[in-house]
Scaffold this active site. Structure first.
Site, PDB file in Angstrom:
ATOM      1  N   CYS A 108      43.310  50.574  51.662  1.00  0.00           N
ATOM      2  CA  CYS A 108      44.360  50.641  50.635  1.00  0.00           C
ATOM      3  C   CYS A 108      44.319  51.946  49.841  1.00  0.00           C
ATOM      4  O   CYS A 108      45.274  52.278  49.146  1.00  0.00           O
ATOM      5  CB  CYS A 108      44.244  49.451  49.680  1.00  0.00           C
ATOM      6  SG  CYS A 108      44.517  47.890  50.517  1.00  0.00           S
ATOM      7  N   HIS A 151      47.857  51.642  43.269  1.00  0.00           N
ATOM      8  CA  HIS A 151      47.995  50.780  44.453  1.00  0.00           C
ATOM      9  C   HIS A 151      48.514  49.429  43.979  1.00  0.00           C
ATOM     10  O   HIS A 151      48.008  48.860  43.014  1.00  0.00           O
ATOM     11  CB  HIS A 151      46.629  50.632  45.134  1.00  0.00           C
ATOM     12  CG  HIS A 151      46.609  49.562  46.166  1.00  0.00           C
ATOM     13  ND1 HIS A 151      47.610  49.415  47.096  1.00  0.00           N
ATOM     14  CD2 HIS A 151      45.711  48.565  46.414  1.00  0.00           C
ATOM     15  CE1 HIS A 151      47.332  48.380  47.874  1.00  0.00           C
ATOM     16  NE2 HIS A 151      46.193  47.846  47.470  1.00  0.00           N
ATOM     17  N   ASN A 190      51.537  43.546  48.652  1.00  0.00           N
ATOM     18  CA  ASN A 190      50.516  44.566  48.886  1.00  0.00           C
ATOM     19  C   ASN A 190      50.746  45.192  50.263  1.00  0.00           C
ATOM     20  O   ASN A 190      50.519  44.546  51.281  1.00  0.00           O
ATOM     21  CB  ASN A 190      49.139  43.909  48.793  1.00  0.00           C
ATOM     22  CG  ASN A 190      47.999  44.896  48.985  1.00  0.00           C
ATOM     23  OD1 ASN A 190      48.206  46.028  49.430  1.00  0.00           O
ATOM     24  ND2 ASN A 190      46.800  44.464  48.652  1.00  0.00           N
TER      25      ASN A 190
HETATM   26  N1  ACO Z   1      48.488  28.698  46.843  1.00  0.00           N
HETATM   27  C1  ACO Z   1      47.935  27.663  46.204  1.00  0.00           C
HETATM   28  N2  ACO Z   1      46.621  27.569  45.978  1.00  0.00           N
HETATM   29  C2  ACO Z   1      45.840  28.568  46.402  1.00  0.00           C
HETATM   30  C3  ACO Z   1      46.363  29.687  47.096  1.00  0.00           C
HETATM   31  C4  ACO Z   1      47.747  29.719  47.297  1.00  0.00           C
HETATM   32  N3  ACO Z   1      48.355  30.753  47.937  1.00  0.00           N
HETATM   33  N4  ACO Z   1      45.335  30.517  47.390  1.00  0.00           N
HETATM   34  C5  ACO Z   1      44.211  29.959  46.908  1.00  0.00           C
HETATM   35  N5  ACO Z   1      44.515  28.768  46.324  1.00  0.00           N
HETATM   36  C6  ACO Z   1      43.618  27.816  45.703  1.00  0.00           C
HETATM   37  C7  ACO Z   1      42.206  27.913  46.237  1.00  0.00           C
HETATM   38  O1  ACO Z   1      42.075  27.186  47.442  1.00  0.00           O
HETATM   39  C8  ACO Z   1      41.436  27.301  45.106  1.00  0.00           C
HETATM   40  O2  ACO Z   1      41.506  25.912  45.205  1.00  0.00           O
HETATM   41  P1  ACO Z   1      40.226  24.987  44.882  1.00  0.00           P
HETATM   42  O3  ACO Z   1      39.900  25.256  43.451  1.00  0.00           O
HETATM   43  O4  ACO Z   1      40.736  23.607  45.146  1.00  0.00           O
HETATM   44  O5  ACO Z   1      39.163  25.456  45.813  1.00  0.00           O
HETATM   45  C9  ACO Z   1      42.215  27.729  43.854  1.00  0.00           C
HETATM   46  O6  ACO Z   1      43.514  28.108  44.320  1.00  0.00           O
HETATM   47  C10 ACO Z   1      41.585  28.875  43.126  1.00  0.00           C
HETATM   48  O7  ACO Z   1      41.262  29.876  44.103  1.00  0.00           O
HETATM   49  P2  ACO Z   1      40.760  31.283  43.674  1.00  0.00           P
HETATM   50  O8  ACO Z   1      40.600  32.148  44.886  1.00  0.00           O
HETATM   51  O9  ACO Z   1      39.576  31.147  42.787  1.00  0.00           O
HETATM   52  O10 ACO Z   1      42.035  31.761  42.834  1.00  0.00           O
HETATM   53  P3  ACO Z   1      42.178  32.969  41.872  1.00  0.00           P
HETATM   54  O11 ACO Z   1      42.674  32.512  40.578  1.00  0.00           O
HETATM   55  O12 ACO Z   1      40.978  33.858  41.901  1.00  0.00           O
HETATM   56  O13 ACO Z   1      43.365  33.773  42.567  1.00  0.00           O
HETATM   57  C11 ACO Z   1      43.740  35.640  44.052  1.00  0.00           C
HETATM   58  C12 ACO Z   1      43.257  34.216  43.926  1.00  0.00           C
HETATM   59  C13 ACO Z   1      45.202  35.713  43.667  1.00  0.00           C
HETATM   60  C14 ACO Z   1      43.571  36.104  45.496  1.00  0.00           C
HETATM   61  C15 ACO Z   1      42.897  36.499  43.082  1.00  0.00           C
HETATM   62  O14 ACO Z   1      41.524  36.323  43.302  1.00  0.00           O
HETATM   63  C16 ACO Z   1      43.212  37.944  43.216  1.00  0.00           C
HETATM   64  O15 ACO Z   1      44.264  38.372  42.811  1.00  0.00           O
HETATM   65  N6  ACO Z   1      42.284  38.741  43.771  1.00  0.00           N
HETATM   66  C17 ACO Z   1      42.538  40.114  44.065  1.00  0.00           C
HETATM   67  C18 ACO Z   1      42.712  40.187  45.512  1.00  0.00           C
HETATM   68  C19 ACO Z   1      43.765  41.121  45.983  1.00  0.00           C
HETATM   69  O16 ACO Z   1      44.760  41.421  45.372  1.00  0.00           O
HETATM   70  N7  ACO Z   1      43.515  41.584  47.156  1.00  0.00           N
HETATM   71  C20 ACO Z   1      44.403  42.441  47.813  1.00  0.00           C
HETATM   72  C21 ACO Z   1      43.693  43.157  48.872  1.00  0.00           C
HETATM   73  S1  ACO Z   1      42.519  44.198  48.253  1.00  0.00           S
HETATM   74  C22 ACO Z   1      43.239  45.500  47.610  1.00  0.00           C
HETATM   75  O17 ACO Z   1      44.343  45.820  47.939  1.00  0.00           O
HETATM   76  C23 ACO Z   1      42.474  46.237  46.634  1.00  0.00           C
END
Ligand code: ACO
Length: 319
Positions: free
Chosen positions: A112, A246, A276
């Site tokens: 990225c 990004h 993304n």
């Molecule tokens: N829809 C509904 N529920 C979901 C989804 C979804 N799409 N995805 C995950 N969940 C659930 C999980 O299963 C979990 O359920 P559980 O508690 O029953 O186990 C719950 O939601 C919480 O999951 P987390 O992963 O802890 O959710 P979080 O609040 O951290 O959000 C997210 C997840 C959005 C991915 C967040 O961690 C984030 O934004 N991380 C940054 C990652 C990113 O943007 N990466 C891009 C690539 S890297 C880059 O470009 C730099």
């Protein structure tokens, strides 16, 4: 000598997939995705619409716009982590398609953060090799590399390409001012939180990610590189008109601004309709902001990105 941006274009696949459409096949909802990421829809490439297809379309448009003929291009650099094939490179495919017969061509892969890496490579090659015109493209089709049954990753990504023509100029008032790059490949600490699990015998594989760790590192390292590049160039945020980061996720950018005291009102954010798009996200956001009249000629821009590796970095340019 300064490397100036004399043209910018973008290309997005025509198919738009909304969160509601995803929720028909996945246990998710528009509310969940939008509230956690700021993403409402993404462009998804067709089966036969490859990373090179997007790159070639963006390249044709930017050449027309900048009034540079293919034969005047000295080098083609494509930032991509989702090339059609391991080899030949996407850049060579672009070179052949547009008929840039005197250009040399190669790909840069820094996930990225690839656009910032490619910008740094182009800037230094233009200086050291005395190149006049460089075609720099960031093109990605991440949606071909996600597991569409994994709701925690597949909702995050989209496809697209952005292309620039960089031209060397004796006018020192605009162009690339500075670039700063970092990497840390500590396998246990970093590769385990964000990687593509396709090994040599399983090229396709899928993106795997520990979302919360990525969130944390994106804030820490993007802030660090923005502070470093500003300090090293005796600049502050007052010298910057727009930050174009990004576009991984709106919430990362909001938290970055809140925790590290950056002005959110100066951030260009296009995650809502692009999602993304990995290394293509900065040129796509920049093109979008210029098209809407937000970013203008003469503005000073700060780019910053973090990606798998980990790799991260920042750049400052004046348009
Ligand atoms: N829809 C509904 N529920 C979901 C989804 C979804 N799409 N995805 C995950 N969940 C659930 C999980 O299963 C979990 O359920 P559980 O508690 O029953 O186990 C719950 O939601 C919480 O999951 P987390 O992963 O802890 O959710 P979080 O609040 O951290 O959000 C997210 C997840 C959005 C991915 C967040 O961690 C984030 O934004 N991380 C940054 C990652 C990113 O943007 N990466 C891009 C690539 S890297 C880059 O470009 C730099």
């Amino acid at each position: 000598m300064k490397a100036k941006i004399i043209g910018i274009s973008s290309y997005l696949p025509s198919r738009v997939v909304t969160n509601d459409e995803l929720s028909k096949t996945l246990d998710t909802s528009h509310e969940w995705i939008y509230s956690r990421t700021g993403i409402a829809s993404r462009h998804v490439s067709a089966y036969d619409e490859l990373t090179s297809t997007l790159a070639i379309e963006a390249a044709k448009q930017v050449l027309e716009q900048s009034e540079v003929r293919p034969g005047e291009i000295d080098a083609i650099i494509v930032s991509t982590t989702t090339g059609d094939t391991r080899f030949p490179s996407c850049a060579c495919k672009v070179q052949g398609a547009i008929g840039a017969s005197k250009a040399f061509a190669f790909d840069v892969n820094a996930a990225c953060a690839g656009f910032i890496y490619a910008l740094a490579v182009a800037d230094s090659m233009m200086k050291s090799m005395k190149l006049k015109n460089v075609l720099l493209i960031a093109s990605e089709t991440l949606t071909k590399f996600v597991d569409w049954t994994d709701r925690s990753t597949c909702v995050l990504f989209g496809d697209g390409a952005g292309a620039l023509v960089l031209q060397s100029s004796d006018d020192e008032t605009s162009g690339i001012i500075a670039t700063k790059l970092y990497s840390n490949g500590d396998e246990e600490k970093y590769n385990s939180i964000l990687s593509h699990n396709g090994a040599q015998n399983d090229y396709r594989g899928y993106i795997t990610m520990a979302g919360r760790s990525v969130f944390k590192y994106a804030i820490e390292y993007m802030a660090m590189s923005m502070h470093d590049i500003l300090n090293e160039n005796n600049m502050t945020m007052n010298d910057i008109d727009w930050v174009i980061p990004h576009q991984a996720n709106r919430r990362i950018l909001e938290s970055l601004c809140k925790m590290k005291e950056f002005p959110l009102e100066k951030f260009v954010i296009t995650t809502e309709n692009h999602a993304n798009t990995s290394s293509a996200s900065i040129p796509l956001a920049m093109r979008d902001a210029m098209y809407r009249g937000i970013v203008k000629k003469g503005d000073t821009l700060l780019f910053s990105a973090l990606g798998a590796g980990l790799v991260w970095g920042s750049a400052i340019i004046r348009l």
